[in-house]
Structures are given as C-alpha cells and as structure tokens.
Design a protein around this motif. Structure first.
Motif, PDB file in Angstrom:
ATOM      1  N   GLN A   1       0.905  -1.326   0.001  1.00  0.00           N
ATOM      2  CA  GLN A   1      -0.088   0.074   0.040  1.00  0.00           C
ATOM      3  C   GLN A   1       1.225   1.339  -0.234  1.00  0.00           C
ATOM      4  N   CYS A   2       1.925   1.321   0.735  1.00  0.00           N
ATOM      5  CA  CYS A   2       2.468   2.253   0.137  1.00  0.00           C
ATOM      6  C   CYS A   2       3.358   2.376  -0.126  1.00  0.00           C
ATOM      7  N   ARG A   3       3.494   2.004  -1.458  1.00  0.00           N
ATOM      8  CA  ARG A   3       4.095   2.205  -2.239  1.00  0.00           C
ATOM      9  C   ARG A   3       3.263   3.609  -3.739  1.00  0.00           C
ATOM     10  N   ALA A   4       1.650   3.580  -2.710  1.00  0.00           N
ATOM     11  CA  ALA A   4       0.869   4.236  -4.253  1.00  0.00           C
ATOM     12  C   ALA A   4       1.513   6.106  -2.959  1.00  0.00           C
ATOM     13  N   LEU A   5       2.357   6.041  -2.291  1.00  0.00           N
ATOM     14  CA  LEU A   5       2.905   7.151  -1.888  1.00  0.00           C
ATOM     15  C   LEU A   5       3.261   8.473  -3.017  1.00  0.00           C
ATOM     16  N   ASP A   6       4.119   7.351  -4.344  1.00  0.00           N
ATOM     17  CA  ASP A   6       4.802   7.530  -5.228  1.00  0.00           C
ATOM     18  C   ASP A   6       4.277   8.160  -6.344  1.00  0.00           C
ATOM     19  N   LEU A   7       2.115   7.636  -6.581  1.00  0.00           N
ATOM     20  CA  LEU A   7       1.326   8.419  -6.945  1.00  0.00           C
ATOM     21  C   LEU A   7       1.326  10.084  -7.173  1.00  0.00           C
ATOM     22  N   PRO A   8       0.981  10.521  -8.097  1.00  0.00           N
ATOM     23  CA  PRO A   8       0.377  11.875  -8.272  1.00  0.00           C
ATOM     24  C   PRO A   8      -1.026  12.090  -7.199  1.00  0.00           C
ATOM     25  N   ARG A   9      -0.526  13.192  -5.871  1.00  0.00           N
ATOM     26  CA  ARG A   9      -1.542  13.955  -5.058  1.00  0.00           C
ATOM     27  C   ARG A   9      -2.474  13.777  -5.765  1.00  0.00           C
ATOM     28  N   GLN A  10      -3.764  13.137  -6.397  1.00  0.00           N
ATOM     29  CA  GLN A  10      -4.811  13.844  -6.639  1.00  0.00           C
ATOM     30  C   GLN A  10      -5.615  12.815  -6.509  1.00  0.00           C
ATOM     31  N   VAL A  11      -7.101  13.519  -7.046  1.00  0.00           N
ATOM     32  CA  VAL A  11      -8.469  12.201  -7.126  1.00  0.00           C
ATOM     33  C   VAL A  11      -8.246  11.722  -8.253  1.00  0.00           C
ATOM     34  N   TYR A  12      -8.447   9.686  -7.718  1.00  0.00           N
ATOM     35  CA  TYR A  12      -8.748   8.861  -9.116  1.00  0.00           C
ATOM     36  C   TYR A  12      -9.862   8.706  -8.538  1.00  0.00           C
TER      37      TYR A  12
ATOM     38  N   VAL B   1     -17.376  -8.483  -3.196  1.00  0.00           N
ATOM     39  CA  VAL B   1     -16.430  -9.539  -2.808  1.00  0.00           C
ATOM     40  C   VAL B   1     -14.997  -9.346  -2.923  1.00  0.00           C
ATOM     41  N   ALA B   2     -14.607  -9.001  -1.454  1.00  0.00           N
ATOM     42  CA  ALA B   2     -13.634  -8.908  -1.911  1.00  0.00           C
ATOM     43  C   ALA B   2     -12.818  -9.812  -0.499  1.00  0.00           C
ATOM     44  N   VAL B   3     -11.905 -10.807  -1.091  1.00  0.00           N
ATOM     45  CA  VAL B   3     -11.410 -11.641  -0.500  1.00  0.00           C
ATOM     46  C   VAL B   3      -9.690 -11.594   0.099  1.00  0.00           C
ATOM     47  N   ASN B   4      -9.511 -11.270   0.750  1.00  0.00           N
ATOM     48  CA  ASN B   4      -8.212 -10.960   1.886  1.00  0.00           C
ATOM     49  C   ASN B   4      -8.103  -9.482   1.083  1.00  0.00           C
ATOM     50  N   PRO B   5      -8.359  -8.571   1.153  1.00  0.00           N
ATOM     51  CA  PRO B   5      -8.093  -7.594   0.456  1.00  0.00           C
ATOM     52  C   PRO B   5      -7.013  -7.134   1.703  1.00  0.00           C
ATOM     53  N   PHE B   6      -6.294  -5.712   1.011  1.00  0.00           N
ATOM     54  CA  PHE B   6      -5.565  -4.969   1.889  1.00  0.00           C
ATOM     55  C   PHE B   6      -6.709  -3.277   1.412  1.00  0.00           C
ATOM     56  N   ASN B   7      -6.548  -2.752   2.797  1.00  0.00           N
ATOM     57  CA  ASN B   7      -7.434  -1.411   2.129  1.00  0.00           C
ATOM     58  C   ASN B   7      -6.744  -0.673   3.496  1.00  0.00           C
ATOM     59  N   SER B   8      -6.010  -0.516   4.792  1.00  0.00           N
ATOM     60  CA  SER B   8      -6.156   0.163   5.624  1.00  0.00           C
ATOM     61  C   SER B   8      -5.673   1.394   5.585  1.00  0.00           C
ATOM     62  N   GLY B   9      -4.803   1.562   4.914  1.00  0.00           N
ATOM     63  CA  GLY B   9      -3.655   2.283   3.929  1.00  0.00           C
ATOM     64  C   GLY B   9      -4.392   3.717   3.572  1.00  0.00           C
ATOM     65  N   ILE B  10      -3.902   2.629   2.269  1.00  0.00           N
ATOM     66  CA  ILE B  10      -4.954   3.127   0.952  1.00  0.00           C
ATOM     67  C   ILE B  10      -6.030   4.328   0.920  1.00  0.00           C
ATOM     68  N   PHE B  11      -7.170   3.636   2.074  1.00  0.00           N
ATOM     69  CA  PHE B  11      -8.406   3.514   1.943  1.00  0.00           C
ATOM     70  C   PHE B  11      -8.573   4.998   3.007  1.00  0.00           C
ATOM     71  N   GLY B  12      -8.178   3.967   4.090  1.00  0.00           N
ATOM     72  CA  GLY B  12      -8.832   3.886   5.489  1.00  0.00           C
ATOM     73  C   GLY B  12     -10.346   4.344   5.883  1.00  0.00           C
ATOM     74  N   ALA B  13     -10.523   5.279   6.899  1.00  0.00           N
ATOM     75  CA  ALA B  13     -12.027   4.604   7.444  1.00  0.00           C
ATOM     76  C   ALA B  13     -13.035   6.339   5.869  1.00  0.00           C
ATOM     77  N   LYS B  14     -12.369   6.607   5.618  1.00  0.00           N
ATOM     78  CA  LYS B  14     -12.698   8.461   5.164  1.00  0.00           C
ATOM     79  C   LYS B  14     -13.145   7.416   3.074  1.00  0.00           C
ATOM     80  N   GLY B  15     -11.851   6.796   2.998  1.00  0.00           N
ATOM     81  CA  GLY B  15     -12.048   6.253   1.143  1.00  0.00           C
ATOM     82  C   GLY B  15     -13.102   4.821   1.959  1.00  0.00           C
TER      83      GLY B  15
END
Length: 551
Positions: free
Chosen positions: A377-388, A399-413
């Motif tokens: 997830q932390c690799r995404a910090l190298d993306l341009p900081r914009q709304v995608y 359906v999300a099986v074993n998804p990762f999300n906690s950092g890249i989306f967080g509660a707000k996302g």
C-alpha cells in the motif's frame, strides 16, 4: 529479563525477519562482525559471535554465554541452538533481485531500524550483504551464518525490537479474540434467523445445471498502450434470460486460472465470469523480476491500471455482446470479485477513494509493522497526489477476499462505498491480517448491505496452486495450520453465489443461504465458517476498540 530477551528474543525476532521476508541482496566484502551490542534499560551489554559459534557447534556454553542463559530451561536452550542452525534453501540470485525492488528496499530499511551497525546507523545495507553471503553457503541461510557474515559489529535497538515484538504479540492476541468474537456474533445472528432444515434445500456447493465452457480473449487498450488476456467462463447451456457478469481481479503474482474453481461454479449457475490478467502485477511480472528483466515486483501504475482493466473488459464485453454472445449479457448488473491486491481494485471500482493523508500516517510509523500488505500500500505514496475517479457505476456488488485497504483507503475512503459488499477473511492470514485489514474495513464501510465471512485456517494464498518447493519453503518459515483448499472452495462457491444471486439477480430465495445459520450448517471443524452482517457492526467495533494496536 534481559538475559531471556537476548537468548530468546534475538532468536525469535531474527527468525521472524528471515522467515517472513526472505532477506537477500548484494554482498559487501568487509570484516565480519565480532560482537552483538544491545542495551536494556540503563545497562549496555554485548555478546561475542564466537560464543554463539561454540554453542551451535557442540552445545558448549562458555562463561559469556552462560551469563545470558541463566534461568533458561534446557529445552529452550535446545530450541535456541536449533534456531541458530536451521537452514533455509533460498535462491540468492532471485532474492537479491527482489530486494532491488522498491518494496524490497523498504523491507530492508524497516528491519535496519532494529538491526543496526555499531553506532546506531540503519543496518539495511549490512543486512543485505550478510544475508546474500549466508544464503550462498552450501548448507543454506542460517541465523548463525547471517551473524557471521554481518560486515560490522551488530547493534540491536532493543527498545524498538521490544515494541515490535509487543505489537506482534498484541496483533496475534487480537486476531485470536476477533475469531472468537466472530464465532459468538455469528451464533447470535443465527438465533434471530428463521429455523430452516438446510438438508431439504438444494446444495449450492455443488455445480449448477448449466455447465460451463471457457475461452480466452486477447484485448488491447490503445489509450493505455496495454495488452492483456481475459479468461471467460460462461454457461454451456444458456438460460433463456440475460445473464449477469462477474469480473475477478487476481492477486499480486497470481494468474487468472488460479481462480478457475469459483469461475466454473458461477458459470454453471448462469453467470459469465471474466478473469483478466493484470500484466504489471501478475505471475509473469514477478517472474520477469526474478529473472532480472524488471526492477519491480509490481508496477506503480497498477494501483490505477487494475481498476481500469476491469472497466475496459466491461467495455469490450459490451462491444462483443451481440456478435459473440447474441446480446445475452446483462451489462447493467455486474459484480466484481478481487483477491488481495484485487480486493483493493474492487473497492476502488465500488467507489472507495484513495486517502493519501491516511496512507502517509500509516507509512510514517517508525516501528516495523507485521502487516506486510502495508508495504504494498505504501508504494501508492509515489503516485501523484490527486483524486482518482475509478468507480464504475455498472458494478452493483463486490466481493473482496483477503483485501488490503487499511492504509490506502482508511475509514474516510471506504465510507464512500454505497453498494453491497461481502468481505471474506482468513484466520491465518500473515500478509493482510484479519484485525488490521478485513476487520477494520467491515467496520468502516457505511453501506447497510455489508457482510463479513471468516474461514478458520485460511491463509491468504491458495497453497494448492504453488509448486512443492515453494510450499515447503513457506511452511518452513511460518507455522500455519491451514484448511484444505477444496473445503475453502466449497465455502466460497456457496456464499459468493448466494451474495450475487441476491444483489445481481434479485433472487430473494437465496437469502436463506446468505445468513449465519447456513454458514454454521456447512462448516466443518476445525476449519469453521462464520458469517455476520451489518447488524453486528457496532458490536464488532466495540470489540475492536479494546485492542492495543496503536504503535
């Protein structure tokens, strides 16, 4: 306490580091380490590597080592010696290439905060040198070999190590508690449900009446200059009505055909299932990295390309609907399934927004995290900081099986998602831990149609798709008791089919299956299946607040 920590703590932490990370990089030819330095409270202590060499060779405990082993049982001393000498057969060339990738370098940097060179400097470069040389030895990589090859005296940051060990212990304990609580919540929901005799209902774990057929298409997206294939599974005998579409986003380093069991099952019940290749983060990408043809474990653009691959496949199916399928596809009723990295992709397609502020906070933690998915997830910090804008309105349920999300989306996302969501987790997932990833995601989702399924003994990956050597290597690193994949497939086939029948087909007869009592009915000990819905969200949140996971 300090003596126990040195003898067992070093063993435990170093073994964990080697086991989880398989650390290797390029060699450094300098003098070898002679001593390990560390501190406990105000005491500054050290231990000679020679003392460990004598102990490993024939069990000899000299006076220096005896000081640290006082109070340690003979059994634990034997375990410590075994840990020092246990060999791991790892291809040093391939793993050195892995640690040239941004993800590999991040791993070394994090571990280097704990295992430093004398003077307190980050030990990442020394670690990579020691590990590549130790792994090149005929007997393989051992902890003792790593210590012997370390190019300088070693300094352990004991405060950080203790925090990291404490975090791991707290996470393991929280995971165990959450499994127990999900069992109770599932049982509580079942008591409120209508009592049914499931033995009299159709067994939806078995294939459906329509059979399946398969074909592969090669697609080209000229806008992104991207070419990839997609495997299609659809009924061998078509129903009279239009059929819904389900698209499956595979995990990192995987292939579409790794998920053919579920695709065949859904096709036999009247779905078209599309499994696209994600060429920047699939099996072939990882092989290219290991063979030296790429410097990336996965391409940074995959955070954007994966969701766009799904939308492009839908565009192509719409274009081919008449010519290839006689207009029998319902492109307004689409479901999406994603595993691991693919779980991120379907959350994005459902409307989840990347939250760079949340991700930055998580990635700025100075203490090493046992959540390996966070490194991805932390690799995404190298993306341009914009709304995608990655949401696809054609997708009505995910359906999300074993998804990762906690950092890249967080509660707000994740709160931006309004369509039905079914999260499936495993109790033995070392890559995307239940508590930190799927448990939090379920709580954060605001959609009233949300479900969380837990499979005891599921361990993130499908071990049946790995070659024997890889299976043996993983099992030698991590002590996991995992469920048979055939049982997991039966759970997934039944529960995911029920979810899509309700939210894509509007088939309310399947509500009897998408509930806790049915999960209990098909469960097989000791690898039970638990299921909860939105009615248990507040209870799960209260349980989660009791965990001490803030480091």
């Amino acid at each position: 306490m300090s003596r126990i920590f040195l003898s067992l703590g070093i063993k435990r932490f170093t073994s964990l580091s080697v086991g989880v990370l398989s650390l290797i990089l390029t060699p450094i030819s300098v003098a070898a380490a002679e001593r390990i330095y560390f501190s406990v409270n105000t005491l500054r202590l050290s231990l000679g590597i020679e003392a460990l060499e004598l102990f490993a060779a024939d069990g000899t405990i000299n006076k220096e080592l005896e000081f640290y082993l006082q109070g340690i049982s003979d059994e634990d001393r034997a375990r410590f010696r075994t840990a020092l000498l246990r060999a791991y057969q790892i291809n040093p060339v391939q793993l050195s290439r892995f640690f040239r990738t941004p993800t590999g370098e991040a791993i070394l940097k994090n571990i280097g905060e704990l295992i430093q060179i004398q003077g307190g400097q980050n030990g990442q470069y020394a670690i990579r040198g020691a590990l590549i040389q130790a792994a090149s030895e005929p007997e393989g990589l051992t902890i003792l070999g790593f210590l012997q090859k370390f190019p300088t005296n070693i300094q352990l940051d004991t405060n950080k190590i203790l925090l990291a060990v404490r975090w791991i212990e707290n996470l393991v304990q929280a995971n165990q508690i959450m499994v127990q609580e999900l069992d109770k919540l599932s049982e509580k929901e079942a008591l409120k449900e209508q009592i049914l005799d499931y033995s009299t209902l159709p067994d939806i774990r078995k294939p459906g009446q329509w059979g399946y057929q398969q074909q592969r298409l090669t697609l080209q997206d000229p806008r992104r200059q991207r070419e990839f294939y997609v495997d299609l599974y659809y009924p061998q005998h078509w129903p009279e009505t239009k059929i819904p579409i389900v698209i499956f986003s595979h995990g990192l380093a995987s292939r579409p055909d790794d998920y053919d069991s579920l695709a065949k099952h859904l096709a036999s019940y009247g779905y078209l299932v599309a499994l696209p290749q994600h060429p920047g983060s699939d099996f072939s990408q990882v092989q290219a990295m290991l063979q030296g043809y790429s410097s990336d474990l996965f391409k940074l653009s995959e955070f954007i390309d994966r969701p766009k691959d799904i939308s492009f496949v839908l565009d192509e199916l719409e274009r081919l609907n008449q010519s290839l399928f006689g207009g029998r596809l319902n492109l307004e009723r689409v479901g999406a399934i994603g595993h691991s990295f693919g779980g991120y992709a379907v959350f994005a397609l459902a409307g989840g927004q990347i939250d760079f502020e949340s991700l930055q906070r998580e990635c700025d933690r100075t203490i090493w995290s046992p959540n390996l998915s966070l490194l991805i997830q932390c690799r995404a910090l190298d993306l341009p900081r914009q709304v995608y804008e990655l949401r696809d309105p054609r997708i009505k349920a995910v359906v999300a099986v074993n998804p990762f999300n906690s950092g890249i989306f967080g509660a707000k996302g994740l709160s931006q998602i309004s369509i039905p969501v079914f999260i499936i987790a495993g109790s033995q997932d070392p890559a995307a831990p239940l508590v930190l990833e799927q448990g939090q995601a379920f709580i954060w989702l605001m959609t009233p149609q949300k479900y969380l399924g837990l499979v005891k003994g599921q361990a993130h990956i499908n071990f049946s798709k790995l070659d024997a050597g890889t299976q043996s290597l993983i099992k030698s690193f991590i002590d996991l008791t995992i469920a048979d994949q055939r049982l997991i497939d039966k759970y997934d086939n039944a529960m995911i089919l029920s979810f899509f029948e309700i939210y894509l087909h509007d088939n309310l007869e399947y509500r009897s299956y998408l509930q806790s009592s049915y999960a209990d009915y098909i469960s097989q000990k000791p690898f039970e299946l638990y299921l909860i819905n939105a009615s248990s969200s507040a209870d799960l949140e209260s349980i989660f607040k009791q965990f001490d996971l803030d480091f």
